[in-house]
Design an enzyme around this catalytic site. Structure first.
Site, PDB file in Angstrom:
ATOM      1  N   ARG B  14      30.346  29.190  85.355  1.00 26.26           N
ATOM      2  CA  ARG B  14      30.091  29.628  83.977  1.00 26.26           C
ATOM      3  C   ARG B  14      31.106  30.701  83.546  1.00 26.26           C
ATOM      4  O   ARG B  14      32.046  30.412  82.827  1.00 26.26           O
ATOM      5  CB  ARG B  14      28.646  30.166  83.858  1.00 26.26           C
ATOM      6  CG  ARG B  14      28.096  30.171  82.441  1.00 26.26           C
ATOM      7  CD  ARG B  14      28.558  31.327  81.562  1.00 26.26           C
ATOM      8  NE  ARG B  14      28.188  32.634  82.120  1.00 26.26           N
ATOM      9  CZ  ARG B  14      28.662  33.763  81.643  1.00 26.26           C
ATOM     10  NH1 ARG B  14      29.509  33.789  80.630  1.00 26.26           N
ATOM     11  NH2 ARG B  14      28.315  34.918  82.204  1.00 26.26           N
ATOM     12  N   ASP B  15      30.983  31.910  84.039  1.00 22.81           N
ATOM     13  CA  ASP B  15      31.860  32.975  83.548  1.00 22.81           C
ATOM     14  C   ASP B  15      33.295  32.760  83.985  1.00 22.81           C
ATOM     15  O   ASP B  15      34.232  33.120  83.278  1.00 22.81           O
ATOM     16  CB  ASP B  15      31.360  34.348  84.035  1.00 22.81           C
ATOM     17  CG  ASP B  15      31.935  35.486  83.206  1.00 22.81           C
ATOM     18  OD1 ASP B  15      32.149  35.292  81.998  1.00 22.81           O
ATOM     19  OD2 ASP B  15      32.194  36.568  83.768  1.00 22.81           O
ATOM     20  N   HIS B 203      27.004  42.708  87.408  1.00 21.08           N
ATOM     21  CA  HIS B 203      28.057  41.738  87.126  1.00 21.08           C
ATOM     22  C   HIS B 203      29.363  42.515  86.957  1.00 21.08           C
ATOM     23  O   HIS B 203      29.541  43.226  85.972  1.00 21.08           O
ATOM     24  CB  HIS B 203      27.689  40.987  85.835  1.00 21.08           C
ATOM     25  CG  HIS B 203      28.702  39.997  85.360  1.00 21.08           C
ATOM     26  ND1 HIS B 203      28.610  38.650  85.652  1.00 21.08           N
ATOM     27  CD2 HIS B 203      29.820  40.139  84.624  1.00 21.08           C
ATOM     28  CE1 HIS B 203      29.629  38.010  85.100  1.00 21.08           C
ATOM     29  NE2 HIS B 203      30.396  38.905  84.464  1.00 21.08           N
ATOM     30  N   HIS B 205      33.658  42.809  87.027  1.00 23.65           N
ATOM     31  CA  HIS B 205      34.999  42.229  86.993  1.00 23.65           C
ATOM     32  C   HIS B 205      35.927  43.192  87.735  1.00 23.65           C
ATOM     33  O   HIS B 205      35.688  44.393  87.760  1.00 23.65           O
ATOM     34  CB  HIS B 205      35.460  42.025  85.550  1.00 23.65           C
ATOM     35  CG  HIS B 205      34.756  40.901  84.864  1.00 23.65           C
ATOM     36  ND1 HIS B 205      35.379  39.733  84.518  1.00 23.65           N
ATOM     37  CD2 HIS B 205      33.457  40.761  84.487  1.00 23.65           C
ATOM     38  CE1 HIS B 205      34.504  38.917  83.939  1.00 23.65           C
ATOM     39  NE2 HIS B 205      33.328  39.517  83.909  1.00 23.65           N
ATOM     40  N   CYS B 236      42.739  34.547  83.640  1.00 21.01           N
ATOM     41  CA  CYS B 236      43.926  33.704  83.764  1.00 21.01           C
ATOM     42  C   CYS B 236      45.032  34.485  84.468  1.00 21.01           C
ATOM     43  O   CYS B 236      45.404  35.563  84.029  1.00 21.01           O
ATOM     44  CB  CYS B 236      44.397  33.259  82.389  1.00 21.01           C
ATOM     45  SG  CYS B 236      45.936  32.328  82.466  1.00 21.01           S
ATOM     46  N   ASN B 245      36.160  37.724  87.570  1.00 19.66           N
ATOM     47  CA  ASN B 245      34.996  38.249  88.277  1.00 19.66           C
ATOM     48  C   ASN B 245      35.426  38.682  89.667  1.00 19.66           C
ATOM     49  O   ASN B 245      36.435  38.207  90.181  1.00 19.66           O
ATOM     50  CB  ASN B 245      33.934  37.146  88.441  1.00 19.66           C
ATOM     51  CG  ASN B 245      33.354  36.678  87.122  1.00 19.66           C
ATOM     52  OD1 ASN B 245      33.640  35.594  86.661  1.00 19.66           O
ATOM     53  ND2 ASN B 245      32.548  37.510  86.514  1.00 19.66           N
TER      54      ASN B 245
END
Lengths: 296, 296
Positions: B14-15, B203, B205, B236, B245
């Protein structure tokens, strides 16, 4: 959580550049060091006095040391492995020597060309002579978290080496191959503290993304100093296993937002990293330069 | 230090994929999810039910959910922002919904197209309907560590949102833009614990290299679950600000070496990451695949 300050030892000019494929000209090394000192870094591992055949990146150690800015409060260290290296370090006028002893027999013989016993004896001789000349002496236990040839390295083994090498002003434990995790930092800190009261310093690589967590844990445990390189250089970005040092700017971002005073200017450190990035001609592993400081 | 186990919520499908430029075909998404489940991941955020015009990467959410392996003990979550999304989630047969409320007004209006007040009201309606249908409900507070438009987000602001959204089975705090550090994790944990007894999930990053230290801190503080994506995808690699993530495999390496049992097979997770790396056609940010597990 501890709120004490921590000293950042900038190792980009030595461990960073030593592991880059590009051989950076002396003038560019000096410009990198000047930028680091301008950013407020007060302790810089600038050069290595190893044989130029083995590490051509450091062949100009004397030239670099002759040209770095000599500012009150700024100390320069050189890495030495033997007495020949110490002779060069003394002649070049470093403020301190970083003497490396490898934790495992196989890595010691392959990397330094000597047994651990010989390295321990060598440390004693080098430390005595360096102290006699008024230089600071760091003992670095390399492969302190693991060895590429022998695998696991127990904290007891690191502590035993520290015990056998008295006389260091500082004990540095290096995760040379970037395998340690915070639980290891806790174990090795406890083991070394049982045999030495010298200030503890840690040297982490971010090879498996645990480097910053390790650094934070070391700081929480009261480590006096942490190594890092502006740009996180030292792991060729195009090599299959990037193994750069933790990056000074990313470490500063974390420490400063945690309320730790370092005396180092983050924006100026980013400029130093940008300088060496341009010279190396490839993106550095540090992330802050790309992501941006925050809040802007 | 805590030795409790922690649940890994795999958010790569998903993420991760939502933030990659490449639109991955349904069959490849399903193969990625199959590999993750085979590795032992038991909770997978598989899809997002947002408008395909806004997030074309997730346009095939229903098709993905129709083809994922249904194995006892494996739960699939879908992200929803509104009732239309919930309708789709219910029809698609997810096990739980992840409902996002953004911590700041500007980001909420820009990202979700609604005010924070409307999002809070929407959460209440969605949670009640989802619970009525037997689904688990996660409240995610997005931009919980900082906002790209409004800057600092106080832990009190996060806690206030949590207080206004009762009824969640789990509270997730998301560092959407990757600016948090471990000290922030401590502060937000303390603030949220004052208003909710629901299990905490984080969550992170790794935008500024603090993601793994944050995850470790959250685990030490007793967080019940941590999000990560196999491969660390979602930023990216060729974008100016990589913001993936934290990577499942790098997180597992750190946790497993810290004595934390996750029930997940590291080698199989690396295979899942390799699968999506090949499909994306660019190196993933995760480091373990390049550096190698250790000891070998």
């Amino acid at each position: 959580m501890q709120s004490a300050n921590v000293e950042i030892v900038e190792v980009g000019p030595r461990d960073g550049l030593q592991n880059e494929k590009v051989i950076v000209p002396t003038a560019a090394k000096v410009a990198y060091i000047e930028a680091l000192v301008a950013a407020g870094l007060r302790r810089v591992e600038a050069v290595s006095f190893v044989h130029p055949r083995l590490v051509p990146q450091m062949a100009d150690a004397e030239d670099v040391m002759a040209r770095v800015p000599r500012i009150p409060g700024v100390r320069y260290a050189g890495l030495v492995l033997n007495e020949r290296g110490l002779d060069r370090a003394l002649a070049a006028g470093v403020d301190e020597v970083n003497v490396v002893v490898v934790a495992t027999e196989t890595f010691s013989r392959r990397n330094q060309g000597m047994s651990v016993d010989d390295a321990v004896r060598g440390f004693g001789v080098i430390a005595e002579r360096a102290h006699g000349a008024g230089l600071g002496v760091t003992l670095t236990v390399a492969a302190g978290f693991g060895c590429p040839f022998e695998g696991e390295v127990s904290p007891a083994r690191v502590a035993e080496l520290v015990r056998r090498c008295p006389g260091a002003d500082e004990i540095a434990v290096a995760d040379t191959i970037g395998v340690g995790v915070p639980a290891d930092v806790r174990r090795v800190t406890a083991a070394v503290r049982e045999v030495s009261r010298a200030p503890l310093r840690f040297h982490f690589h971010n090879t498996r993304n645990s480097g910053y967590a390790n650094a934070l844990t070391a700081w929480e445990l009261g480590a006096a100093a942490l190594d890092s390189s502006a740009g996180g250089i030292g792991g060729c970005p195009f090599a299959p296993a990037a193994t750069g040092n933790i990056a000074t700017e990313d470490l500063l971002y974390m420490l400063h937002r945690s309320g730790v005073a370092t005396g180092i200017d983050l924006a100026a450190t980013l400029s130093a990293a940008a300088l060496i990035e341009e010279r190396l001609g490839a993106p550095v592993p540090a992330q802050l330069g790309r992501a941006g400081t925050w809040p802007a």
